[in-house]
Structure formats: C-alpha cells, structure tokens
Design an enzyme around this catalytic site. Structure first.
Site, PDB file in Angstrom:
ATOM      1  N   TYR A 288       0.851  -1.197   0.000  1.00  0.00           N
ATOM      2  CA  TYR A 288       0.000   0.000   0.000  1.00  0.00           C
ATOM      3  C   TYR A 288       0.883   1.243   0.000  1.00  0.00           C
ATOM      4  O   TYR A 288       1.826   1.355   0.785  1.00  0.00           O
ATOM      5  CB  TYR A 288      -0.881  -0.028   1.243  1.00  0.00           C
ATOM      6  CG  TYR A 288      -1.874   1.100   1.352  1.00  0.00           C
ATOM      7  CD1 TYR A 288      -3.153   0.966   0.830  1.00  0.00           C
ATOM      8  CD2 TYR A 288      -1.547   2.287   1.994  1.00  0.00           C
ATOM      9  CE1 TYR A 288      -4.073   1.990   0.937  1.00  0.00           C
ATOM     10  CE2 TYR A 288      -2.454   3.322   2.104  1.00  0.00           C
ATOM     11  CZ  TYR A 288      -3.726   3.169   1.575  1.00  0.00           C
ATOM     12  OH  TYR A 288      -4.630   4.184   1.672  1.00  0.00           O
ATOM     13  N   TYR A 338      -6.387   4.431  -7.050  1.00  0.00           N
ATOM     14  CA  TYR A 338      -6.497   4.407  -5.594  1.00  0.00           C
ATOM     15  C   TYR A 338      -7.914   3.945  -5.238  1.00  0.00           C
ATOM     16  O   TYR A 338      -8.851   4.729  -5.208  1.00  0.00           O
ATOM     17  CB  TYR A 338      -6.235   5.788  -4.994  1.00  0.00           C
ATOM     18  CG  TYR A 338      -6.344   5.814  -3.491  1.00  0.00           C
ATOM     19  CD1 TYR A 338      -5.340   5.272  -2.702  1.00  0.00           C
ATOM     20  CD2 TYR A 338      -7.449   6.372  -2.857  1.00  0.00           C
ATOM     21  CE1 TYR A 338      -5.436   5.283  -1.312  1.00  0.00           C
ATOM     22  CE2 TYR A 338      -7.553   6.396  -1.478  1.00  0.00           C
ATOM     23  CZ  TYR A 338      -6.539   5.849  -0.712  1.00  0.00           C
ATOM     24  OH  TYR A 338      -6.636   5.864   0.658  1.00  0.00           O
TER      25      TYR A 338
END
Length: 381
Positions: A288, A338
């Site tokens: 991430y 995202y």
C-alpha cells in the site's frame, strides 16, 4: 493449518478506473460484486456474508438488493481507511473458516475524484485526534504523513529525489497494465523532480496516490469449496492486523523511533510465524502506498532489506519485474488507481493465477500489506 481449513479467494471483479465515473457509488459496488461473482461462477444467491470499510457509503442491504443476495448472516467493516485493506480478507476468512458464513463478498467502491475527495482539508473533522492537530495546520493527509516521513529522511539522509525512485517504478509498471489510469504513461526521475511540491521538501505531486473513481470486489470461501469452482485455487495462508500502543492511523508520531513502522513490523512477525515463511519465500509484494515513502518503510519492516537500505534496494532494481521481489506489478495506487488498496489484492490474485498484465514467473506466495493489516496469499495445489 490443514488445507481444508484455509480460506480462498475464488472471484475478483472491478469496474474501470476513472476520474469521473458518471454513476453512483452503489452502482460501482454492484458492478464490481457482480463481476467477482461471475468470475467465481457463483451468483448472489450463493452469498451470505459481506465485508467492506467503515468509510464505504454503500449499505449492505442496498447492495444485496442490487446483486440478488437473499440473506446475509455475516456483515462486518474494517477501520483505519486504507490501512484496513488487507483486514477485509482477514474478516472474510474468519467468517468462512468459523462457519459463520459460507461465501463472503468483499467490496470497496467510491467516487473519490468526482465526489468526496479524501485528500482535501474540508472533510477532516471526524476523529477526536484532529482537535489536537488542526490548530497547527495539520488538516490534510499530505501534511500529517510528511512529519513522519521527514524523520526517516533525516535519520537515513534521503532527499525527495530518493522517494522518486519508487514513483518511477510504479509508473513503469502501470504503463504496461491496460487497467491502469496511467497505462502508456511512464515517467522519468526528471519528471518526478519537475512535478510541483505538495509539502516541501518531502512530497511532490508524483509521490502522492491518485484520486480515483471505481469499484473492486472479491469473493472468499473455504479452500474445500473453492476446489469445485472455476478458478485456480488461491489460498489465504495468513492474515493479520497490526495495531500497537501509541499508534495512530494519521498522526503516527509517538513511537520511540518514527523512522520505523512498528505496525508493519508486527504484521510481518505474525505472518511469518504463522506460515513458517520468510522474506525469501515471498515472490511478489503488493505494498500500500498512499505516498511513495510508505513503500520504503514496508520494504524494511517485512525484512526485504535492513532499516535505512530501501533507497539502495530500489535503486539496484530489486523491486522491478525481474528483481528479487517485484513490487506493485500493476502500478500500485500511484499508477493503477487508488481504490483504498483493495485493487492491490486483486493484483495479488492475478499473479497467483498467472493472469496478470505484468506476470512474474512461477509465483507461489504474494504479500499484500497495507501498513496496519496484511495477508499472505498462496497458490493452491
């Protein structure tokens, strides 16, 4: 853990990733869930559990009506925003292994560019912690995280150009991924250094993740049931969350050494102890990265390199597609989209199935780490 007692990801689905979807967040969620169920060879009638984020706007019952889920006996949500991305799989695995549900869909969908933009200051008022920090101007994630990153830069002697080394890799991977918003658009380090400052001298525009519209979903059941379905077996070898004293999802300033990431170090320890695996056994890593420095912290926390060595590790090509540990082969949150990190998990599944756009050869174990949560997925026999 016996193979039959493991959970498995049996379906993945997504919408296109855009900056203006032109439809509701519920429709995006429904499209992604329907695609994931079709991928698994299942229908809404097979589903009896749901997992999403506390921040997701899509009501479980509204989604059930939209995709034909007749009964839900497990519904849970994970906290911590993107830090809880891998925890969604942990929740779903707990449900199916315990028998509290048979088939669970995990979903995340939003109009994060055309609708509610997480990166803007106006929406930051829902946490009590903001009462302590807003008077000092810490009203957006870029500012909050930069205080943390600045310590790492000071301790290890990095500059912003060093963070750009990762951004270039992410965009190179995105450039050859047709699903990526930045498909066909690689960048150079010069491009990175010419992008405007967001928080000087720490983050430039090309260090920051995208704001995306879109939806993703995955389907989880037991490995035993998965063997009768259409896709190659992808097992959840281990899953954990990492939450430690003095931690904070945004204002992570109170650890003794903020040039390290204790939550990720905890996750690494638990995953490796649970599976008996180590860094050398991980073939691909999905890390991430709401901001490029987070990759540096996690490479070190998960033992791929030692503290302070991530810069040279990246510069030497270790995270490239032909490197020792390819990272974010789809382009990550900087390059693909995202969607709060759940799209990273979809890419992990594709790598294990052998269907990724940037496929790495002979992938057997993939780490999908989101800072405060992490999973190791395996290729089933």
């Amino acid at each position: 853990m016996a193979a039959s007692a493991k959970a498995a990801i049996v379906g993945i689905g997504q919408t296109e990733f855009s900056k203006n979807s032109g439809r509701s967040e519920l429709q995006l969620a429904a499209e992604a869930v329907r695609a994931a169920l079709a991928d698994a060879g299942l229908s809404g009638r097979d589903v009896d559990g749901t997992v999403t984020f506390t921040q997701d706007t899509n009501d479980e019952l509204a989604l059930a009506r939209a995709v034909g889920i007749e009964e839900i006996r497990w519904a849970s949500r994970t906290p911590f925003g993107g830090g809880g991305a891998s925890a969604t799989v942990e929740h779903a695995a707990a449900a199916v292994i315990s028998g509290m549900a048979n088939v669970v869909v995990v979903y995340r969908a939003f109009n994060e560019r055309s609708g509610h933009r997480f990166g803007q200051p106006a929406q930051q008022a829902r946490s009590a912690g903001f009462n302590f920090y807003l008077p000092y101007g810490l009203d957006a994630p870029t500012k909050m995280y930069s205080l943390w990153f600045q310590r790492y830069m000071h301790v290890y002697g990095l500059t912003n150009a060093d963070f750009g080394l990762y951004s270039v890799v992410a965009r190179r991977h995105a450039a050859t991924n047709p699903n990526a918003w930045f498909h066909g658009k690689p960048i150079t380090l010069a491009d990175h250094q010419n992008s405007r400052w967001i928080v000087e001298p720490i983050l430039r525009l090309l260090d920051c993740c995208q704001e995306s519209d879109g939806g993703v979903a995955l389907v989880v059941t037991t490995a035993e049931r998965a063997r009768d379905l259409r896709q190659p077996l992808v097992t959840v070898e281990a899953a954990t969350q990492g939450n430690v004293i003095d931690g904070d999802v945004l204002f992570n300033y109170y650890h003794p050494d903020i040039a390290r990431f204790p939550e990720a170090e905890m996750g690494a320890r638990i995953l490796y102890e649970t599976t008996g695996l180590g860094p050398a056994d991980i073939d691909v890593a999905m890390l991430y990265e709401n901001f490029s420095p987070v990759v540096f912290y996690q490479l070190e926390a998960y033992g791929f390199c030692k503290p302070g060595e991530a810069r040279d590790f990246i510069a030497d090509g270790h995270i490239d597609l032909d490197g020792t540990i390819p990272v974010n082969t789809h382009g990550g949150l900087l390059g693909e989209a995202y969607i709060h990190g759940v799209n990273n998990i979809l890419e992990a599944v594709r790598q294990l199935r052998g269907t990724a756009a940037n496929q790495v050869s002979d992938v057997r174990h993939v780490l999908a780490a989101a800072g405060r949560s992490a999973i190791i997925l395996g290729r089933g026999a």
